[in-house]
Design a protein around this motif. Structure first.
Motif: not given
Length: 382
Positions: A85-87, A92-93, A199-207
């Motif tokens: 994700t974006t900040p 994004l993907h 709704g949070l069901t996975r890891t998300d990473l914001a760089y």
């Protein structure tokens, strides 16, 4: 010849350290009929320490061998993808994770770290191992056949093998003359456990943003752990009573689920601040009849979430070698090292490289490619 009928069944093993690697090797050796003593320095057996842990499939494969997979599956949260994700939280993907433990196991399970530890503690207790808490090994005297160990409570024991699973700052590693120790990589991480937003069901990473990485991982139906990674700072400049304020200062700039998560960053005692370290003992992981496993032999930043998995694999491989022969000697222990170093070194190097690219601001780094190559290698049996 089965392990139970082998002369190994009459042998005695001391395991120093009751973390993932120490617990795992104890369970496996007891299953083969060996007499195992486990000593752990902490009185509480680390049963309450830590926020969350990400277990990739190759870790789950070993946990299944330990006989605890059903408990892990019930207590944790399985998922199969990671979002970038974006900040501000814009996705994004979304990338499907490789099932490194095989197609019959989830790609990833997030868990509360204390819950995993309690599951392993119960399995160690059920194995019949002799457990002593609040005890350290103080000195080692080796001869050709065994190791005599003196403990901090004044007791003494003689063992056919000592397995040093006493972690990154291993006193055993230093006591047997292995002088290498952990080195900081330049990064640090803030972690906290929090309720799971709907709704949070996975890891998300914001760089990007004020930190290098902001991420979270579901750890049960109701919980997550959240983390932000920044350049490490002088610990003296970050008093523990400021930990919640410091973590909120970073997370309040992120969108998506982060505003809800940030609301729960209130108690500094709930926030963990840790530097990233690297360690890789080269040449051998033994001196005589004392053998290193897990963080005592290697550690890496959690950029690939492989720390616990590599430690569990060490335990599985060492136990397999020990119970497959009557001959415990230098060549066997060296074979253990050579089998593990070929797998551990690329993971340590890749984990460190990913962080270094971020520290150096390399914008065109092939992070996805490096991750894919490394995780594909980990799909093979250790």
């Amino acid at each position: 010849m089965s392990p139970e009928s082998s002369t190994t069944a009459a042998r005695t093993v001391l395991v120093i350290g009751g973390g993932a690697a120490g617990n795992a090797v104890t369970i496996l050796l007891r299953r083969a009929g060996l007499a195992v003593d486990l000593v752990e320095a902490r009185d509480d057996w680390n049963a309450t320490a830590g926020s969350g842990i990400t277990l990739q499939g190759n870790a789950l494969r070993v946990l299944r061998e330990l006989g605890v997979w059903e408990q892990v599956e019930a207590a944790g949260f399985g998922f199969g993808s990671v979002g970038i994700t974006t900040p501000d939280g814009t996705v994004l993907h979304v990338q499907n994770d490789l099932r490194t433990g095989g197609d019959d196991l989830p790609a990833t399970v997030g868990m509360q770290r204390p819950r995993l530890q309690r599951i392993l503690i119960d399995a160690v207790r059920d194995s019949g191992a002799r457990v002593r808490l609040g005890i350290r090994a103080e000195s080692f005297a080796q001869d050709v056949d065994a190791v005599t160990v003196r403990f901090t409570d004044g007791a003494e024991g003689r063992y056919d093998l000592v397995v040093a699973a006493d972690g990154l700052g291993s006193a055993t590693r230093a006591a047997i003359g292995i002088e290498v120790g952990p080195e900081p990589t330049g990064m640090a991480i803030w972690r906290i456990a929090a309720p799971r937003p709907a709704g949070l069901t996975r890891t998300d990473l914001a760089y990007g943003g004020p930190a290098y990485i902001a991420g979270y991982c579901p750890t049960s139906a109701d919980t997550i752990y959240a983390y932000v990674v920044e350049a490490n700072r002088d610990r003296a400049s970050v008093p523990p009573e400021s930990y919640a304020d410091e973590m909120r200062r970073l997370t309040r700039h992120y969108g998506g689920f982060w505003p809800e998560i940030t609301q729960h960053i209130t108690d500094p005692a709930d926030v963990n601040y840790t530097w990233f370290d690297r360690l890789l003992v080269e040449g051998s992981w033994h001196r005589g009849r004392v053998v290193l496993v897990g963080d005592a032999a290697h550690c890496c930043p959690p950029t690939l979430a492989q720390g616990a998995a590599l430690s569990l694999e060490d335990a599985w491989v060492l136990a397999h070698l020990l119970t497959g022969t009557d001959t415990w000697d230098g060549p066997l222990f060296q074979a253990y090292y050579e089998r593990r170093i070929a797998r551990v070194r690329p993971v340590v190097e890749a984990s460190v490289q990913i962080g270094q690219w971020q520290l150096d601001g390399v914008r065109d780094a092939d992070v996805p490619g490096l991750m894919a190559r490394t995780m594909t290698m980990l799909r093979e049996l250790p």
